[in-house]
Design an enzyme around this catalytic site. Structure first.
Site, PDB file in Angstrom:
ATOM      1  N   HIS A  36       0.698  -1.330   0.049  1.00 23.96           N
ATOM      2  CA  HIS A  36      -0.073  -0.129   0.078  1.00 23.96           C
ATOM      3  C   HIS A  36       0.775   1.411  -0.112  1.00 23.96           C
ATOM      4  O   HIS A  36       1.948   1.300   0.575  1.00 23.96           O
ATOM      5  CB  HIS A  36      -0.958  -0.032   1.232  1.00 23.96           C
ATOM      6  CG  HIS A  36      -2.059  -0.768   1.171  1.00 23.96           C
ATOM      7  ND1 HIS A  36      -3.416  -0.442   0.548  1.00 23.96           N
ATOM      8  CD2 HIS A  36      -2.405  -2.148   1.782  1.00 23.96           C
ATOM      9  CE1 HIS A  36      -4.040  -1.529   0.761  1.00 23.96           C
ATOM     10  NE2 HIS A  36      -3.493  -2.359   1.406  1.00 23.96           N
ATOM     11  N   PRO A  37       0.382   2.304  -0.688  1.00 20.87           N
ATOM     12  CA  PRO A  37       1.243   3.662  -0.593  1.00 20.87           C
ATOM     13  C   PRO A  37       0.732   4.079   0.903  1.00 20.87           C
ATOM     14  O   PRO A  37      -0.295   4.025   1.329  1.00 20.87           O
ATOM     15  CB  PRO A  37       0.490   4.262  -1.673  1.00 20.87           C
ATOM     16  CG  PRO A  37      -0.932   3.860  -1.811  1.00 20.87           C
ATOM     17  CD  PRO A  37      -0.902   2.328  -1.584  1.00 20.87           C
ATOM     18  N   PHE A  88       0.749   3.143   8.341  1.00 22.41           N
ATOM     19  CA  PHE A  88      -0.652   3.473   8.711  1.00 22.41           C
ATOM     20  C   PHE A  88      -1.606   3.002   7.658  1.00 22.41           C
ATOM     21  O   PHE A  88      -1.281   3.260   6.433  1.00 22.41           O
ATOM     22  CB  PHE A  88      -0.558   4.902   9.071  1.00 22.41           C
ATOM     23  CG  PHE A  88      -2.273   5.434   9.110  1.00 22.41           C
ATOM     24  CD1 PHE A  88      -2.829   5.064  10.165  1.00 22.41           C
ATOM     25  CD2 PHE A  88      -2.793   6.310   8.248  1.00 22.41           C
ATOM     26  CE1 PHE A  88      -4.167   5.385  10.668  1.00 22.41           C
ATOM     27  CE2 PHE A  88      -4.062   6.890   8.482  1.00 22.41           C
ATOM     28  CZ  PHE A  88      -4.713   6.262   9.650  1.00 22.41           C
TER      29      PHE A  88
END
Length: 137
Positions: A36-37, A88
């Site tokens: 994920h970015p 996150f």
């Protein structure tokens, strides 16, 4: 597994995907998070995920964020990763940058055991949304 028969209806597909995700280990979840970015990292999003049919659209509301908010997201991301050891994760679809920043800041106080469960659930939401888009469920 590829040899497993795909469910015939969308609801079953979503349920099976969730069941398989819940069967994963913490190590598996963290591996998934690597793909994920980071929230608000528009440069990284463009470079690493330019061919990803989902990632860019999920963070589209970040494009309108102020420089201050993007800087705070970057700072929060660094703090989060230092504390928990992974990026996150939040289901960003429909959330403006300010809301994601508030979520990030609120989760920084969590203990690692609680936070991994929250991150895992957020990944599950992302997966469900992507499956729904992919199969037009």
């Amino acid at each position: 597994m590829l040899e497993e028969k795909l469910p015939e209806d969308g609801e079953t597909l979503l349920n099976v995907a969730e069941e398989k995700w819940n069967d994963c280990t913490e190590k598996d979840w963290k591996e998934a998070f690597l793909h994920h970015p980071k929230i608000g990292d528009m440069e990284g999003l463009r470079k690493k995920f330019s061919k990803d049919q989902f990632a860019g659209g999920e963070q589209t509301l970040v494009n309108t964020a102020s420089e201050h908010t993007l800087n705070e997201l970057a700072k929060g991301n660094e703090e989060y990763e230092a504390k928990f050891g992974y990026i996150f994760i939040v289901c960003a679809t429909g959330k403006p940058a300010g809301e994601m920043l508030a979520i990030l800041q609120s989760r920084l106080v969590n203990d690692p055991d609680k936070e991994i469960k929250i991150a895992m659930e957020e990944q599950n939401k992302i997966t469900k949304l992507r499956l729904q888009k992919l199969f037009e469920l």
